[in-house]
Write a protein that holds these residues in place. Structure first.
Motif, PDB file in Angstrom:
ATOM      1  N   UNK A  71       0.844  -1.166  -0.004  1.00  0.00           N
ATOM      2  CA  UNK A  71      -0.014  -0.087  -0.044  1.00  0.00           C
ATOM      3  C   UNK A  71       0.607   1.349  -0.008  1.00  0.00           C
ATOM      4  N   UNK A  72       1.871   1.225   0.657  1.00  0.00           N
ATOM      5  CA  UNK A  72       2.606   2.502   0.771  1.00  0.00           C
ATOM      6  C   UNK A  72       3.263   2.972  -0.564  1.00  0.00           C
TER       7      UNK A  72
ATOM      8  N   UNK B  22       1.755   2.244  -3.703  1.00  0.00           N
ATOM      9  CA  UNK B  22       0.766   2.672  -4.367  1.00  0.00           C
ATOM     10  C   UNK B  22       0.122   4.440  -3.785  1.00  0.00           C
ATOM     11  N   UNK B  23       0.267   4.259  -2.519  1.00  0.00           N
ATOM     12  CA  UNK B  23       0.182   5.585  -1.768  1.00  0.00           C
ATOM     13  C   UNK B  23       0.996   6.837  -2.282  1.00  0.00           C
ATOM     14  N   UNK B  24       2.313   6.565  -2.588  1.00  0.00           N
ATOM     15  CA  UNK B  24       3.077   7.556  -3.489  1.00  0.00           C
ATOM     16  C   UNK B  24       2.872   7.699  -4.797  1.00  0.00           C
ATOM     17  N   UNK B  25       2.537   6.621  -5.495  1.00  0.00           N
ATOM     18  CA  UNK B  25       2.181   6.670  -6.946  1.00  0.00           C
ATOM     19  C   UNK B  25       1.008   7.570  -7.060  1.00  0.00           C
TER      20      UNK B  25
ATOM     21  N   UNK C 190       5.478  11.649  -2.500  1.00  0.00           N
ATOM     22  CA  UNK C 190       7.267  11.481  -3.050  1.00  0.00           C
ATOM     23  C   UNK C 190       7.157  10.715  -3.799  1.00  0.00           C
TER      24      UNK C 190
ATOM     25  N   UNK D  22      12.423   3.372   0.345  1.00  0.00           N
ATOM     26  CA  UNK D  22      11.182   3.369   0.915  1.00  0.00           C
ATOM     27  C   UNK D  22      10.936   1.874   1.052  1.00  0.00           C
TER      28      UNK D  22
ATOM     29  N   UNK E 259      12.715   0.826   4.269  1.00  0.00           N
ATOM     30  CA  UNK E 259      12.047   1.540   5.534  1.00  0.00           C
ATOM     31  C   UNK E 259      10.721   0.575   5.682  1.00  0.00           C
TER      32      UNK E 259
ATOM     33  N   UNK F 238      10.299  -1.547   9.231  1.00  0.00           N
ATOM     34  CA  UNK F 238       8.999  -1.072  10.466  1.00  0.00           C
ATOM     35  C   UNK F 238       8.229  -2.483  10.583  1.00  0.00           C
ATOM     36  N   UNK F 239       7.847  -2.865   9.348  1.00  0.00           N
ATOM     37  CA  UNK F 239       6.951  -4.080   9.465  1.00  0.00           C
ATOM     38  C   UNK F 239       7.429  -5.221  10.087  1.00  0.00           C
TER      39      UNK F 239
ATOM     40  N   UNK G 140       2.610   7.235   6.500  1.00  0.00           N
ATOM     41  CA  UNK G 140       2.372   6.490   5.232  1.00  0.00           C
ATOM     42  C   UNK G 140       1.991   4.986   5.664  1.00  0.00           C
ATOM     43  N   UNK G 141       2.700   4.392   6.258  1.00  0.00           N
ATOM     44  CA  UNK G 141       2.608   2.936   6.746  1.00  0.00           C
ATOM     45  C   UNK G 141       1.148   2.683   7.134  1.00  0.00           C
TER      46      UNK G 141
ATOM     47  N   UNK H 252      -1.807   4.315   4.287  1.00  0.00           N
ATOM     48  CA  UNK H 252      -1.667   3.899   3.084  1.00  0.00           C
ATOM     49  C   UNK H 252      -2.805   2.593   2.978  1.00  0.00           C
TER      50      UNK H 252
ATOM     51  N   UNK I 259      -5.306   2.660  -0.066  1.00  0.00           N
ATOM     52  CA  UNK I 259      -5.321   1.498  -0.873  1.00  0.00           C
ATOM     53  C   UNK I 259      -6.573   0.593  -1.166  1.00  0.00           C
TER      54      UNK I 259
END
Lengths: 192, 192, 192, 192
Positions: free
Chosen positions: A161-162, A164-167, A172, A178, A181, A185-186, B157-158, B161, B165
């Motif tokens: 999802x992150x 697609x979020x940026x797309x 950014x 990314x 990152x 985090x995950x 974002x994480x 998103x 999505x």
DNA sequence: GTTTAAACGAGACGGTACGTCTCGTCTTCCC
DNA sequence: GGGAAGACGAGACGTACCGTCTCGTTTAAAC
């Protein structure tokens, strides 16, 4: 999509239309794509397009399915994080390819006002790739690399999802950093 | 957006246009929105619209900013996960409101083919809310509730998103259960 | 034409408007003349124009009356045919002046769909000149140079109508030769 | 007028447009005629009009040519003055028919600012009728009823111009009395 | 000299029509 | 009968002017 009689159909016309759609979409972006333009470029009557496809998005979708079929593989080296990084990096690269980004943005844009397009995009583009990813995650889960309670489709969403979020939000550009990152985090979690 | 002379502007016309745009967008979705339709519904000359807004997306953006201004608050109870759950649940509710969903999808859709819209959406809708969230996360980070290495904009974002999505890809509806799942995964990490 | 109060009227604005109308009519012909254009060129508010004139034709009419006032004389040498030739030749010259032709055609054109313009054109342009001509013809009639039964206004029409005919129908240009032909035919009669 | 491909043209649309133009011109005069109005009344897309005619005057011209074809006859009883009176009286009647007068004034008005219209009016309306008159006058000239030096096209102008003069200048209505006056003056000459 | 009411410049407003564009359908020939 | 070609009805596009309507700002007569 809903053809009148499949047999007599001219393969020549079909190919010309799909190719013209892809080429025009590169040149002028999805929004500038018109049925009339495709017909002219393909040397085809407009009726021939309307006979076989309900919308310009449907054409593009079919064109992309033909071309993008090869990318349906998911690496398996035993290291789930490394494999995800490999795969997500490929997605990042695709999103940074102007042509592919134009197709993706255009299709998702069209899906917002056309449920049929939306369904087709999910079925033919998204779902197969999600399923592949879920399969790979299931192996990792069985290997004890992922928490047994984790809902894998949700994990896939969390990871991709992150990107697609940026797309789509144009905040950014998506980058390999990314990807790192997100994976950090995950897999580590945010707690200290 | 790019006004010729701001003083003489008719507030009556401005209000009528913004209201008409919102109403029509509900009825017919963003794709069915037309300048002509807005003008007719608002009882306004088309020129009056073109004088003050460059596109129908710009109108919708301004309309939304006015209406959505109240949502710019972020709770702070000391419990970062609870506060995020509160806030994200609000977003889920908005995304499940047909009207708001139509606006959001329409605007993001328009942003795909118009960089100015894209920039405006980010600046006036996304960024302020992200900043608020980053502020709240920073407090939590200082309180030791979040890993000191975490890059907070990436965290935002994480978290959000996955909601976008589902809104844009039309895979599944966004739900409160999704919020819980995301928060659990992100704060615990995927490792067993 | 129908002023609200004549005293306070700005002579500067009046002059600027009349001049602008004439200049623009030269540049772009009567059909391309617009109230907006006149206002801009004259550096004047549109309201100032509408306050004093009901139409663009009315402006042009007033502008022409001011400039063309000097031409209201009819020669009298005692020789009626020679005097008519002198006067009609002047008209031919005016009709061959692009600027004057543009004004005339424009005004007569406008008169076709606006009875007030039509009346004004007749009253202020046509009638005074016809009257002068009738006066001169009356002298000739008394001197025995014209048949006593001849209806003089009809004679004026017979003489000048062919000039207007060519001006408005665009069949052939008006020339001095035409004047001679008309005078010969009219004074000799067509019988052998 | 400047067709893209004459074969596929829809006769139904052509008829509907010509009829609508004539009807609307009766109702609202030529100046009130609009492309949009014609399209609506004819149940036709605007593009279909623009595809085949460059202006509303061109439409009217074609409509008139179709309808007015029958008037192209000139009587020949052997008495030239009587025949001219017959023919000119017909013209007077046409000019006093509100519908026909509206068409004529409108077309000639439009011709003042559009050379193509002017040429078309002359070619398709004026010239054929002038030629017919010249032919009849030529016979009379050979029969010795008209002076052998007379330039016949000039004679035609001299006879008909006074009718157009009154039609376009709006001084007085054209009447049969005017026809008689013109014929008397022209054939007798003004000398006592 | 100050007041004051109007005409003024500027230009926003609700409209109408413009001429162009693309849509999706219909029609006409050709293979 | 499928396909090319493209005319067709429809209607939105963005622009140009229309004539009306505020706005301050001169400006010149009345006080």
């Amino acid at each position: 999509m809903v053809p009148p009689s499949v047999e007599r159909r001219s393969e020549r016309a079909r190919r010309a239309i799909l190719d013209a759609a892809l080429e025009l979409c590169q040149d002028q972006s999805f929004a500038g794509l018109t049925m009339e333009g495709i017909a002219k470029r393909a040397g085809v009557g407009k009726q021939t397009i309307y006979r076989w496809w309900p919308s310009k998005a449907a054409i593009l979708l079919e064109a992309l399915q033909e071309r993008g079929g090869a990318t349906l593989i998911f690496p398996d080296t035993g290291d789930i994080v490394a494999d995800l990084r490999t795969q997500m990096t490929q997605v990042v690269r695709a999103f940074n390819d102007p042509m592919f980004a134009a197709y993706s943005r255009g299709l998702i844009s069209a899906a917002q006002s056309d449920p049929e397009i939306a369904a087709a995009v999910v079925e033919s583009i998204i779902r197969p790739r999600v399923d592949l990813c879920v399969d790979r995650l299931a192996k990792a889960q069985q290997a004890g690399d992922i928490h047994p309670d984790a809902n894998l489709p949700d994990v896939v969403e969390l990871l991709y999802a992150p990107l697609y979020y940026r797309l789509l939000l144009h905040t950014r550009p998506t980058t390999e950093a990314q990807v790192d990152a997100v994976l950090t985090m995950v897999f580590q979690g945010l707690r200290p």
